[in-house]
Scaffold this motif. Sequence first.
Motif, mmCIF file in Angstrom:
data_model
loop_
_atom_site.group_PDB
_atom_site.id
_atom_site.type_symbol
_atom_site.label_atom_id
_atom_site.label_comp_id
_atom_site.label_asym_id
_atom_site.label_seq_id
_atom_site.Cartn_x
_atom_site.Cartn_y
_atom_site.Cartn_z
ATOM 1 N N ALA A 381 2.088 33.258 87.020
ATOM 2 C CA ALA A 381 3.448 33.266 87.545
ATOM 3 C C ALA A 381 4.082 34.633 87.320
ATOM 4 N N PRO A 382 4.542 35.284 88.389
ATOM 5 C CA PRO A 382 5.131 36.623 88.233
ATOM 6 C C PRO A 382 6.498 36.561 87.570
ATOM 7 N N PRO A 383 6.941 37.673 86.985
ATOM 8 C CA PRO A 383 8.225 37.670 86.279
ATOM 9 C C PRO A 383 9.412 37.923 87.201
ATOM 10 N N THR A 384 10.607 37.844 86.627
ATOM 11 C CA THR A 384 11.839 38.249 87.290
ATOM 12 C C THR A 384 12.220 39.611 86.748
ATOM 13 N N ALA A 385 12.094 40.632 87.577
ATOM 14 C CA ALA A 385 12.432 41.988 87.127
ATOM 15 C C ALA A 385 13.930 42.083 86.862
ATOM 16 N N GLY A 386 14.299 42.819 85.821
ATOM 17 C CA GLY A 386 15.701 43.050 85.528
ATOM 18 C C GLY A 386 16.375 41.943 84.758
ATOM 19 N N TYR A 387 15.657 40.857 84.491
ATOM 20 C CA TYR A 387 16.267 39.744 83.747
ATOM 21 C C TYR A 387 16.141 40.012 82.252
ATOM 22 N N THR A 388 17.293 40.238 81.604
ATOM 23 C CA THR A 388 17.287 40.530 80.168
ATOM 24 C C THR A 388 18.272 39.678 79.387
ATOM 25 N N THR A 389 19.385 39.291 80.024
ATOM 26 C CA THR A 389 20.449 38.597 79.309
ATOM 27 C C THR A 389 20.706 37.238 79.936
ATOM 28 N N PRO A 390 20.449 36.155 79.213
ATOM 29 C CA PRO A 390 20.670 34.822 79.789
ATOM 30 C C PRO A 390 22.139 34.582 80.158
ATOM 31 N N ASP A 391 22.321 33.811 81.200
ATOM 32 C CA ASP A 391 23.652 33.409 81.661
ATOM 33 C C ASP A 391 23.798 31.912 81.392
ATOM 34 N N PRO A 392 24.857 31.488 80.694
ATOM 35 C CA PRO A 392 25.027 30.055 80.437
ATOM 36 C C PRO A 392 25.033 29.203 81.696
ATOM 37 N N GLU A 393 25.418 29.793 82.843
ATOM 38 C CA GLU A 393 25.414 29.037 84.098
ATOM 39 C C GLU A 393 24.020 28.936 84.703
ATOM 40 N N CYS A 394 23.082 29.690 84.167
ATOM 41 C CA CYS A 394 21.708 29.686 84.668
ATOM 42 C C CYS A 394 20.765 29.472 83.481
ATOM 43 N N PRO A 395 20.638 28.227 83.009
ATOM 44 C CA PRO A 395 19.940 27.965 81.748
ATOM 45 C C PRO A 395 18.450 27.647 81.860
ATOM 46 N N LEU A 396 17.792 28.098 82.944
ATOM 47 C CA LEU A 396 16.373 27.782 83.100
ATOM 48 C C LEU A 396 15.488 28.926 82.589
ATOM 49 N N ASP A 397 14.200 28.730 82.672
ATOM 50 C CA ASP A 397 13.209 29.699 82.188
ATOM 51 C C ASP A 397 12.840 30.636 83.344
ATOM 52 N N TYR A 398 13.407 31.841 83.354
ATOM 53 C CA TYR A 398 13.242 32.749 84.492
ATOM 54 C C TYR A 398 12.161 33.807 84.297
ATOM 55 N N ILE A 399 11.236 33.607 83.411
ATOM 56 C CA ILE A 399 10.069 34.463 83.161
ATOM 57 C C ILE A 399 10.485 35.927 83.000
ATOM 58 N N PRO A 400 11.080 36.281 81.917
ATOM 59 C CA PRO A 400 11.428 37.688 81.690
ATOM 60 C C PRO A 400 10.200 38.513 81.313
ATOM 61 N N GLY A 401 10.277 39.792 81.578
ATOM 62 C CA GLY A 401 9.268 40.725 81.069
ATOM 63 C C GLY A 401 7.980 40.774 81.855
ATOM 64 N N ALA A 402 7.057 39.884 81.546
ATOM 65 C CA ALA A 402 5.713 39.966 82.115
ATOM 66 C C ALA A 402 5.287 38.637 82.714
ATOM 67 N N ALA A 403 4.264 38.718 83.557
ATOM 68 C CA ALA A 403 3.716 37.509 84.191
ATOM 69 C C ALA A 403 3.192 36.557 83.117
ATOM 70 N N ARG A 404 3.139 35.282 83.495
ATOM 71 C CA ARG A 404 2.782 34.236 82.541
ATOM 72 C C ARG A 404 1.668 33.358 83.126
ATOM 73 N N PRO A 405 0.670 33.003 82.328
ATOM 74 C CA PRO A 405 -0.389 32.116 82.830
ATOM 75 C C PRO A 405 0.168 30.767 83.275
ATOM 76 N N LEU A 406 -0.419 30.219 84.316
ATOM 77 C CA LEU A 406 -0.053 28.895 84.814
ATOM 78 C C LEU A 406 -1.190 27.921 84.552
ATOM 79 N N ASP A 407 -0.845 26.671 84.464
ATOM 80 C CA ASP A 407 -1.841 25.608 84.419
ATOM 81 C C ASP A 407 -1.326 24.491 85.320
#
Length: 827
Positions: A381-407
């Motif tokens: 799963a590719p990341p979300t570029a530029g995502y560094t600071t969580p927003d209380p109105e957007c409380p999901l897991d937006y994959i910061p930083g680097a891609a993540r393995p999927l299963d």
Amino acid sequence: MTDTDTATATATATATTRTTTDTTTSETASASGVTVVGTGAISALGPTARHLWEGARRGQVGIGPVQALSMDGLDTKVGGEVTDPVEPRRGYLAPEGFRERAIELALVAADEALATLPEGLVAAERFGVVLGTCNAGLLSGREWLRAVRDGETPDPRLALLVTPQALAESVGAAFGLRGPVLAVNTACASGANAIGLAADLLRAGRADAVLAGGSDAFSDVCFAGFHALQSLSPEPAAPYDAGRQGLSLGEGSGMVLLVRSDFAREHGLTGLADVAGYGLSADGFHSTAPQPEGKGAARAITSALRLSGVTPEEIGYVNGHGTGTPKNDPAETNAIRLALGEAEAARTPVSSTKSMIGHMLGAAGAAEAIVTAHALNEQLAPPTAGYTTPDPECPLDYIPGAARPLDSGAALSNNFAFGGANASLVLTRSADAHRPPAPDTDRVVITGIGLLSPAGGSAAEVWSAYTRGQVPVTVADGVRRSAVDFDPEPYLTKRQRRRMDRLAQFGIAATSKALADAGVEPGSPEAEAIGIVFGTGTGPMEAMQKFTDPLLAEGPAAADPSVFPNTVYNQAAGQIAIHLGLRGPTSTLSVGHATGAATLAYTADLLAAGHADALVCTVTDTLTEQVGRAYAAVGAASTRADDEPADGKFTLAEGSVAVVLERRSAAIARGATILGEILGHGMASDASRARRWDARGRGLERAMRAALDDAGLAPTGVGAVWLAAAGLSTADAAENLAVSRLFGPHPVPALHAPKTVLGEPMGVGGALTLALALHQGRFGGGLPVLLNSSSLGGSHVSVAVRCGADSPRTTTTHDVSDVSDVSGENR
């Protein structure tokens, strides 16, 4: 053997083949998925789909200073610009020295996607195109308006490049694809919608392969519009981040090559991912802002899951719409939580491809589907570029930083648009061989009609004008035209229509009349479940000129934020949904003069497959000075001032026709009066590089034969043909040849050519002939009829309809001339 004999023999053989194989094909399709076997893309990350995916998985940001446009006076200097050379290997018809970038981007991506398919594996007649776009040939339209403003005569070829169908036909012609050729324009949801429609064509056995995707190009008009809405970020967009400042515009094209999964296995084609299903919905809330609780978008996601047979627990990744605007990101977050449930949403990773390539508008859904397909294929799963600071109105897991393995074997790709048009795709890993459930199919019936026409406000009035040959015609701007005398007051207050163009006003009025005819109260719970499928041939040309002319004179400071939303083709559909409370599936097609028939066909297919119980199909076009001038410039519109314009051209007209279609079971359950039934349809393209129809009518003949095949009819079972003929002698002659070959030695049924009298209402024609056919057949007892429509670019649609009250539908491919008269309550 003559060319005509050859065409007849080929068409007959094709029809015979379909007759003997369609049952098997249909059964296989319903039990099989639709597989992505090729991808192509050109974006800010590079000239290929591989560049797009590799850049996305690395979190590479392609958004930077825009080089090709002046950014003076704008809130931003950055965008997701295509900086690689755009050099398509195949050409298209254009003025010398002028380049329509949206077409060229599409041609580059299409070339890459098609490279995976062995040459000759799919017959041209079984190969379709569905292209999504937001702005279509905006650069061509801008150049036309610039020439007019500067006192020059615009090159007529510019007019042939402006509309969404111009892009689709240019791509189809470049590669010689003669199956269904359709253009989708649901603004920013267009690319995803196009892929969903293409999958429908394959599942229904209407094609063996479809090239689908989207394309849009940068323009100063588009930047000025988003600047006027205060939507642009001064820095590369940071979706879902607490510090986000808006969106970054992008440009480019994404295209996928789709085939049925069984076809892929049979021919050794490697699948990247499967299109398991898709969902559509209307917010019915606001012209630009999303419904803040995400209810509309959640309905699209839920529908996609239901139709795909995938559960929320099986979704392992969401490629989010993720624009980076303050309102869109929380609304989408809420939609994901509603559709998946709080627990599943909290554990499901989400990311935004727009953080790297910008918002590619009509191409966004296609590019993001490509990234999602690769993510499933490579389980990353590719990341979300530029995502560094969580927003209380957007409380999901937006994959910061680097891609993540999927299963996981399933993922969502979401796209939401102006006018509240939502589209969601469910993709599954091809290796898992997921099979969507067979659709709960049903017959599709007609339960309401509403219309506006220069000849009257009812089918009876228009029929009377047609039979008497008395239609109001004037010569305006040097062109023979027939305009609607329209009073909007019964349908809209002065305040309601203050920011609304005539396209939306016409559509709301016709739809209101159709709902009343069907016994549905606007704004009621019953209406809320109904969706709107909108069609327009020429689109929002009134708003486009109103917005663009001041920009040409004064620059971005002159951009009017109240007008800009009306420049997208689906804005009328959004206004209809808002004002009449329609929140079911929504889409917008723009297929030139074939729009009416194509929109009816798509609406019927959505209903038959269970996307909704009821939909309104509304087709609308309005006349403006520049529309008339463009038709005259290409040699189609009559300029004769006398009462007998026998110059082999047509009188331009405008109007709107709305048709309420329902699944038969739903119509019966609510006690609706059934006016007729959509029995089947066929589509074909001439694929002419000259952007003209085939003079021998071979494409239209194939469309008619496919419609009869789909309806289970033989030519001798047809009671009448409602012709596409509108007075343009060369096109009308081609249709006559097609009809003659279709019926061969059998007697030709009654032929009706109402547009030769009423004028050519552009995209509305197919829906208008339906209204007249239903009026003529209102007492029942007649045989089914064919309704023909053809674009000036050689796209053909034929719809088989039984007119009159409810009746048993024949399922045989033999002569049905002995079918008993229809029975039941008549109107």
